[in-house]
Design an enzyme around this catalytic site. Sequence first.
Site, PDB file in Angstrom:
ATOM      1  N   GLU A 122       2.839  -6.226  13.524  1.00 37.06           N
ATOM      2  CA  GLU A 122       1.729  -6.355  14.480  1.00 37.06           C
ATOM      3  C   GLU A 122       1.088  -7.742  14.339  1.00 37.06           C
ATOM      4  OE1 GLU A 122      -1.389  -3.562  13.713  1.00 37.06           O
ATOM      5  OE2 GLU A 122      -2.429  -3.948  15.595  1.00 37.06           O
TER       6      GLU A 122
ATOM      7  N   ARG B  68       0.822  -1.212   0.000  1.00 43.21           N
ATOM      8  CA  ARG B  68       0.000   0.000   0.000  1.00 43.21           C
ATOM      9  C   ARG B  68       0.857   1.263   0.000  1.00 43.21           C
ATOM     10  NH1 ARG B  68      -2.324  -3.814   2.966  1.00 43.21           N
ATOM     11  NH2 ARG B  68      -1.411  -3.066   4.913  1.00 43.21           N
TER      12      ARG B  68
END
Length: 186
Positions: free
Chosen positions: A110, A73
């Site tokens: 994460e 992204r």
Amino acid sequence: MSAATTGTGIDGALRARLAAHVRDVPDFPKVGVVFKDITPLLADARAFRECVDALAAPWRTQGIDAICAIEARGFIFGAALARALDTGFVPLRKPGKLPATTLGADFELEYGSARLEVHADALAPGARVLIIDDVLATGGTLVAARQLIERLGAGIAGAAVVVELAFLHGRARWPADVPLNALIRY
Ligand code: AMP
């Protein structure tokens, strides 16, 4: 959780317009993660334009030579930013994607572990680089990007992200004296 309204250098109305186009997707890609989906922002011409303009604004007179953006992204914002700032674009890619000789760095995410690679000849020594990604979470990605760029002998002018998940404290892993701009903070 709501978007923070101060502290990132853009006005509150703009921040609110951008934040309105970031969608929370709970439990993606795994249970417990709230994924910040920027595809609605990309799909809206005004929001995308304002986002790229706001990312570019602090850097217009900073002599940036190259945008280094993070797959996938980060590429979307990074390529638009490279055009806005009239710089080159250097992709930091997932393993095995770049065809020529690479340098790599491993790091924790994460939601898992990952590796970034860059072409060994992608940056001229001493080039002033701006790192771009969509989301700053725990900061591992930006740290890996910084290490790769420094190993190539280039300099880090700063980093910019659209969204910072401030509650994950990724900023603490970034040097305090190097700008790290976030348009929206949660
Ligand atoms: P980190 O290395 O933990 O800062 O993670 C940042 C990278 O993982 C970025 O490339 C993001 O695209 C992605 N990422 C991590 N957490 C999220 C999230 N909650 N929503 C969207 N993208 C995320």
